[in-house]
Design a protein around this motif. Sequence first.
Motif, short mmCIF file in Angstrom:
data_model
loop_
_atom_site.label_atom_id
_atom_site.label_comp_id
_atom_site.label_asym_id
_atom_site.label_seq_id
_atom_site.Cartn_x
_atom_site.Cartn_y
_atom_site.Cartn_z
N ALA A 1 0.76 -1.26 0.06
CA ALA A 1 0.05 -0.06 0.01
C ALA A 1 0.73 1.32 0.05
CB ALA A 1 -0.82 -0.04 1.17
N TYR A 2 1.81 1.30 0.77
CA TYR A 2 2.73 2.61 0.73
C TYR A 2 3.55 2.59 -0.03
CZ TYR A 2 1.58 3.41 5.82
OH TYR A 2 0.77 3.64 7.12
N GLY A 3 3.92 1.50 -0.85
CA GLY A 3 4.96 1.69 -1.91
C GLY A 3 4.09 2.02 -3.06
N LYS B 1 2.82 6.27 -6.68
CA LYS B 1 1.97 7.16 -7.70
C LYS B 1 2.51 8.53 -7.79
CE LYS B 1 -2.26 8.35 -9.60
NZ LYS B 1 -2.67 7.98 -10.64
N LEU B 2 3.26 9.19 -6.82
CA LEU B 2 3.72 10.41 -6.97
C LEU B 2 4.47 10.68 -7.77
CD1 LEU B 2 4.26 11.16 -3.16
CD2 LEU B 2 1.86 11.49 -4.52
N GLY C 1 1.22 15.17 -0.88
CA GLY C 1 1.59 13.94 -1.52
C GLY C 1 0.79 12.82 -1.05
N LEU C 2 0.39 12.63 0.37
CA LEU C 2 -0.42 11.66 1.00
C LEU C 2 -1.73 11.86 0.21
CD1 LEU C 2 0.56 11.70 4.67
CD2 LEU C 2 1.08 9.93 3.06
N THR C 3 -2.34 12.93 0.05
CA THR C 3 -3.75 13.01 -0.55
C THR C 3 -3.91 12.57 -2.03
OG1 THR C 3 -4.23 14.97 1.06
CG2 THR C 3 -5.53 14.47 -0.93
N TYR C 4 -2.80 13.00 -2.75
CA TYR C 4 -2.81 12.62 -4.13
C TYR C 4 -2.42 11.36 -4.37
CZ TYR C 4 -2.22 12.60 -9.06
OH TYR C 4 -2.07 12.30 -10.50
N GLY C 5 -1.51 10.72 -3.42
CA GLY C 5 -0.79 9.38 -3.65
C GLY C 5 -2.02 8.37 -3.21
N SER C 6 -3.01 8.77 -2.69
CA SER C 6 -4.03 7.87 -1.84
C SER C 6 -4.62 7.18 -3.16
CB SER C 6 -5.03 8.62 -1.34
OG SER C 6 -5.67 9.60 -1.81
N ALA C 7 -4.59 7.89 -4.55
CA ALA C 7 -5.36 7.12 -5.41
C ALA C 7 -4.25 5.90 -6.00
CB ALA C 7 -5.38 7.93 -6.76
N GLY C 8 -3.29 5.82 -5.57
CA GLY C 8 -2.59 4.82 -5.94
C GLY C 8 -2.55 3.34 -4.97
N ILE D 1 -7.81 5.31 4.46
CA ILE D 1 -6.59 4.91 5.16
C ILE D 1 -5.74 6.06 5.28
CG2 ILE D 1 -4.78 3.44 5.26
CD1 ILE D 1 -7.14 1.96 6.09
N VAL D 2 -5.69 6.79 4.32
CA VAL D 2 -4.67 7.88 4.26
C VAL D 2 -4.96 8.99 5.31
CG1 VAL D 2 -3.90 9.75 2.87
CG2 VAL D 2 -4.00 7.77 1.72
N ARG D 3 -6.54 9.29 5.27
CA ARG D 3 -7.00 10.29 6.37
C ARG D 3 -6.75 9.64 7.91
NH1 ARG D 3 -7.18 14.35 3.89
NH2 ARG D 3 -8.09 15.30 5.60
N ILE D 4 -6.69 8.28 8.06
CA ILE D 4 -6.28 7.83 9.30
C ILE D 4 -4.95 8.45 9.59
CG2 ILE D 4 -5.93 5.43 10.72
CD1 ILE D 4 -8.57 4.33 9.10
#
Length: 376
Positions: free
Chosen positions: A52-54, A59-60, A316-323, A334-337
């Motif tokens: 998930a983090y990868g 994505k960025l 980065g976290l917000t946009y990368g959450s799509a990945g 999960i990113v909001r968490i």
Amino acid sequence: MESPEKQYNSALRKGIKIFTADSAIIPIVAIILGLICGAIVMIAGGYNPLVAYGSLFGKLFESPYDMGETIRAITPLIFTGLSVAFAFRTGLFNIGAEGQFVMGMLGATLVGVKLDLPMIIHAPLAAIAGAVFGGIWAGIVGYLKAKRGVNEVISSIMLNWIGLYFANYVVGAALSEKGQQKSEMIHESASWSMTWLSEMMEHARMHAGTIVALLCVAVFYILLWKTKQGYELRAVGLNPDAAHYAGMNVGRTVVKSMFIAGAFAGLGGAFEVLGVFGYQVISAASPGYGFDGIAVSLLGGNSPIGILLAAILFGGLTYGSAGMSFEADVPTEIVRIVIGSIIFFIASHGIVRAVIKPFSFRKGKGADGRKEAPRT
């Protein structure tokens, strides 16, 4: 006995020094703990946190378009983070950056739609209008605080919703296209988009507002720490009674501080219209950048460079959450968490210090690095 000026300078220097020491460790540890909490939630939900983090960070940098869109997502967070931090540095809590952001959008839309001027005049005027609208909206909070003693937290929160519905009314009554829930498109002469850069980044919605945001980071620092006005703003924030005794106009300084803070947020809203969308929608919900700006300010320790770095992380976290969603099938919530966990740990210094303590202990010194008192 030290003069009032020397006492102010000493207090301000100590405040900056304390902040710098804390910011070196606490935000980094808070980010790590937030990522760990997110990983635990993923494992509990049956997801692989490494994948998930990868996917998130991959994505960025997946394509020039994704890199450009990441920068676009970061830009408004810089503005709203600076807005919240500026007020906090002057002793005020600006919880109204969201409403000021929306009013900035409205000011830019009014000038962008209603006026038809040469680009060299129209584009700067539209951006300035956004800053002024945001500043006036925040200035109302400052006036109520200075003249009526109204708590700025309460008034700024209430003005968030008033600003949203006022903007909806103006757009619907005077700016909207027939049968549409959005304003007319702004004139091309008011646009801050950079076509050549957008084409280079595979048509990502890049705009010159990003450059202005970086300039505002420098303005934030210079204004607060290198000018007489900044000295007065910080002095009033540290001790209004002492500042008044020293001959400073406390009420006027409070209004001025809120106006400048609102102008930062207003610029963020202006560039969303002038550089990204080209119009303003009638919406039942606000964009959310103002509320995220509070988190950016907290994580950045209310310093200009810290805010820039925090905005990069949050954007980065917000946009990368799509990945995470498309490649790892992990819900974007999960990113909001993760973001919420980071904010929690930033606010809970005691927890972070407890985590740091075993690693920072050295012989003859305490956990904070200072020499221990002799035992009796």
